[in-house]
Structures are given as C-alpha cells and as structure tokens.
Design an enzyme around this catalytic site. Sequence first.
Site, mmCIF file in Angstrom:
data_model
loop_
_atom_site.group_PDB
_atom_site.id
_atom_site.type_symbol
_atom_site.label_atom_id
_atom_site.label_comp_id
_atom_site.label_asym_id
_atom_site.label_seq_id
_atom_site.Cartn_x
_atom_site.Cartn_y
_atom_site.Cartn_z
ATOM 1 N N ARG A 1 1.520 7.268 6.055
ATOM 2 C CA ARG A 1 2.540 8.518 5.951
ATOM 3 C C ARG A 1 2.775 8.490 8.027
ATOM 4 O O ARG A 1 2.079 8.129 8.208
ATOM 5 C CB ARG A 1 2.028 10.091 5.307
ATOM 6 N N GLU B 1 11.362 10.027 8.526
ATOM 7 C CA GLU B 1 11.627 8.650 7.643
ATOM 8 C C GLU B 1 13.280 9.436 6.360
ATOM 9 O O GLU B 1 13.922 8.435 5.783
ATOM 10 C CB GLU B 1 10.966 7.719 7.092
ATOM 11 N N HIS C 1 9.244 1.433 4.229
ATOM 12 C CA HIS C 1 8.978 1.970 3.263
ATOM 13 C C HIS C 1 8.280 1.147 1.944
ATOM 14 O O HIS C 1 9.268 1.212 0.504
ATOM 15 C CB HIS C 1 8.852 4.057 2.551
ATOM 16 N N GLN C 2 8.601 0.166 2.344
ATOM 17 C CA GLN C 2 8.378 -1.284 1.486
ATOM 18 C C GLN C 2 7.029 -1.586 0.344
ATOM 19 O O GLN C 2 6.787 -2.435 0.225
ATOM 20 C CB GLN C 2 9.394 -2.314 1.142
HETATM 21 P P1 NAD Z 1 -7.258 6.676 -1.671
HETATM 22 O O1 NAD Z 1 -7.298 7.793 -1.956
HETATM 23 O O2 NAD Z 1 -7.983 5.610 -2.454
HETATM 24 O O3 NAD Z 1 -7.977 5.982 0.084
HETATM 25 C C1 NAD Z 1 -8.009 7.386 0.843
HETATM 26 C C2 NAD Z 1 -9.150 7.327 2.024
HETATM 27 O O4 NAD Z 1 -8.491 8.555 3.031
HETATM 28 C C3 NAD Z 1 -9.594 8.520 0.983
HETATM 29 O O5 NAD Z 1 -10.819 7.140 0.847
HETATM 30 C C4 NAD Z 1 -10.800 9.210 1.149
HETATM 31 O O6 NAD Z 1 -11.620 9.789 1.574
HETATM 32 C C5 NAD Z 1 -9.699 8.938 3.172
HETATM 33 N N1 NAD Z 1 -9.922 10.184 4.100
HETATM 34 C C6 NAD Z 1 -9.033 11.637 3.771
HETATM 35 N N2 NAD Z 1 -9.123 12.099 4.647
HETATM 36 C C7 NAD Z 1 -9.429 11.552 5.664
HETATM 37 C C8 NAD Z 1 -9.206 11.550 7.074
HETATM 38 N N3 NAD Z 1 -9.279 13.190 7.630
HETATM 39 N N4 NAD Z 1 -10.213 10.863 7.782
HETATM 40 C C9 NAD Z 1 -10.384 10.136 7.217
HETATM 41 N N5 NAD Z 1 -10.039 9.145 6.357
HETATM 42 C C10 NAD Z 1 -10.018 10.535 5.242
HETATM 43 O O7 NAD Z 1 -5.703 6.501 -1.731
HETATM 44 P P2 NAD Z 1 -5.169 4.996 -1.243
HETATM 45 O O8 NAD Z 1 -4.500 4.748 -2.699
HETATM 46 O O9 NAD Z 1 -6.096 4.439 -0.897
HETATM 47 O O10 NAD Z 1 -3.865 4.529 -0.159
HETATM 48 C C11 NAD Z 1 -4.166 5.462 1.434
HETATM 49 C C12 NAD Z 1 -3.147 6.701 1.217
HETATM 50 O O11 NAD Z 1 -1.317 5.007 1.386
HETATM 51 C C13 NAD Z 1 -1.757 7.289 -0.029
HETATM 52 O O12 NAD Z 1 -2.462 8.348 0.308
HETATM 53 C C14 NAD Z 1 -0.082 6.489 0.904
HETATM 54 O O13 NAD Z 1 -0.276 8.154 2.474
HETATM 55 C C15 NAD Z 1 -0.010 6.119 1.286
HETATM 56 N N6 NAD Z 1 0.929 4.798 0.332
HETATM 57 C C16 NAD Z 1 1.756 4.336 1.188
HETATM 58 C C17 NAD Z 1 2.854 3.468 0.388
HETATM 59 C C18 NAD Z 1 3.748 2.383 0.787
HETATM 60 O O14 NAD Z 1 4.612 1.978 0.610
HETATM 61 N N7 NAD Z 1 3.779 2.427 1.985
HETATM 62 C C19 NAD Z 1 2.199 3.249 -0.951
HETATM 63 C C20 NAD Z 1 1.721 4.347 -1.421
HETATM 64 C C21 NAD Z 1 0.224 4.944 -0.945
#
Ligand code: NAD
Length: 330
Positions: free
Chosen positions: A234, A263, A295-296
């Site tokens: 993000r 964005e 954002h793809q």
């Molecule tokens: P997830 O919940 O499986 O993993 C997130 C991890 O971050 C968890 O292990 C959590 O404990 C950890 N976390 C939370 N707070 C934290 C902190 N303060 N410091 C360090 N780690 C911390 O989620 P995911 O499915 O792996 O997705 C991660 C992120 O990817 C989503 O939150 C989303 O913002 C982003 N995302 C982006 C796209 C894109 O197209 N660019 C698509 C999907 C997800």
Amino acid sequence: MKTAVFSARRYDKTMLAQANDGVGHALLFIEERLTVQTASQAAGCMAVCVFVNDTVDAAVLEILARQGTRLVATRSTGYNHIDAAAARRLGIEVVRVTDYSPNSVAEFAVGLLLAVNRKIARASVRTREGNFDLDGLMGFDLHGKTVGVIGTGKIGLIFARIMAGFGCTLVGHDLYPTQAFEALGGRYLGVDELLACSDVVSLHCPLLDATHHIVDAAALARVKRGCVLINTSRGGLVDTDAVVQALKTGQLGGLAIDVYEQEASLFFQDLSSTIILDDVIQRLVSFPNVIVTGHQAFFTVEAIGQIMRTTIDSISAFERGEALVNRIPG
Ligand code: NAD
C-alpha cells in the site's frame, strides 16, 4: 440482490458477470469511483461492491445506509479504504476477499525487483529505438544478497520463497513470526536491524496506523546505502517525499512501486492526454532507477477469477442470511 459495482472497468464487468452466471444478482456497473458525489447512484441497491481507491468513509457510508445499502463488498484483500467501525454503527456489513492467489502479488514483486535492478524497462525502450548500448544498464546479482521482507504473511512468504530460490539470504520483520519463514532459512529481526542489513527491502504488511510511513526519512537514513525498495502493498507505507530525497542522494539505489500514496486520483485511468498535476509522481517517474506500475500486482486470470467468485459468494451468503466468512470486524 441488486448490487452497485463501483470503479467497474471492462475486466470487472466481464469477470464479475461470469462469476454471477447462473446466480442472478442484478449487477449495476458504475465506472466512476465511489465518493460522496457518486454514492447516490447506488440508491436502492442492498449491496455495494467497491475497489481499493473507492472512498468508503463515514460520510459515504451514511449516504449508502440512508439509501438502503446493508452490505459493502470490497474486491480486495486490503480494507484500509473502508471505515469499518462507521459501517458497523450504521448496520452495514463489510466483506473482503481474504484469499486470492497471493502468488500473483509475490511474483509481480519479484518481477519489479528484476526490472528495476537489471534495468529491463529502460533496455526495452532503448532497443525499440535502435539503441543497443549497455551503458547505464548494469545491475547486481541477487544471488548472495540479503533480502528484507516486512510482513511475512501469505504474500511475503511466497516472495521470500522465490528469493530463497535465487540464493538470497532472508531476513524478516513481522508482529507474528512464522515457522514457515524460518524454515526457508529466514531470520526475524527488528525493523531497524532489517533495514540496516538488507540490499533489498520488500513491503508486504497491511496499511494500518502502526505501519503508516513505516518507511519514512528516519528509516531511509538507516537503510544500507544503495538499497532497493519494493512496494506492492500500500502506498501509505512509504513517505514518498522522503523517498524522493533518498533517491536524489543515492541513499536509495532503486525503487519499484505498484502502489502510491496519492494513487486514488491517478490509478486505473488513462491520463495520457491530460496534464498530471501530481508533481511527486512526475518526479518519481523521471528517475532512471525508478519503476512505477499502476496497482496491477493482483492482475492475473487466476486472482481476478477468485476475487469475483468470492465476491459473488459473499453477496449470495448475505442474501441467504448465512454467516459471512470474509466479514471485516468493525
Ligand atoms: P497477510 O495478512 O497474509 O500478511 C500480512 C502480514 O503483515 C501478517 O503476517 C501480519 O502479521 C503482518 N503485519 C501486520 N502488522 C505489521 C507490522 N506492524 N509490522 C510488520 N508486519 C506486520 O496479507 P497478504 O495477503 O500477504 O497481503 C499483504 C498486503 O498486500 C495487503 O495488506 C495489501 O495491502 C497488499 N496487497 C496488494 C495487492 C496489489 O495488487 N498491489 C494485492 C493484494 C494485497
């Protein structure tokens, strides 16, 4: 169930309609983003389906609630764009897509890393113009380098697994360390230690108050000089102005981002014929060692198919009064 689908692009319409085939929800596709100004278009819709740059704050939710909306379904994992507490107060349930091909995002993060490190996009532009000079295209081997993964959840773990395959040393930072990451040879560190020893840092934690600007000027002062930063998570995780400064001084050796703090007013639209007023993004794309994509990372056939199926399933479950497995707590 009558459902207003905001930020509906061509692929949303096609693939959501496919997932709805035989189910029969009445889908009203709206190309504009959901805002206070556009919320009235959802009048009479029990469900509203949104995406990451829609505004789902208290003001918008109040309008939706007045108009009869009782369910907001976001076609994303992240839900930092939704005021879940306000929704709960107004009697609106919120669901997301907890699970869809985390491979899509992890693989894209690796792609960004390779592209920025090995200057692949620059090289491609050059050869199209008949320039086969290699000056300025030198990268470094990833093999043997230290890769820092902030957030070792679903996506971060897959990213780490791929980087282990490249022969990288893995360090991670997470509030909830996992054995799966350690089984890859990963070592958990505090965020400052991770920044200080990593040649590459990739962000995979959610955007929360605690993680807002986790990469700020102070963090950038601590990174190993020349570090490459990858952000597919993000935009708000990174203080973009501080990153611009770190790129200018060479403290940051490269940057590849699929997400950007501002964005919402840019991404998912063709602005190629307009004057872009955001000077920061214009500055960013002017750096030779920066890659920006819009954002793809999630954008694969597998991921979109799953997102649309889960969204339709959630709307159906709500209509039947069943428990919502992908419900966001308020
Ligand atoms: P997830 O919940 O499986 O993993 C997130 C991890 O971050 C968890 O292990 C959590 O404990 C950890 N976390 C939370 N707070 C934290 C902190 N303060 N410091 C360090 N780690 C911390 O989620 P995911 O499915 O792996 O997705 C991660 C992120 O990817 C989503 O939150 C989303 O913002 C982003 N995302 C982006 C796209 C894109 O197209 N660019 C698509 C999907 C997800």
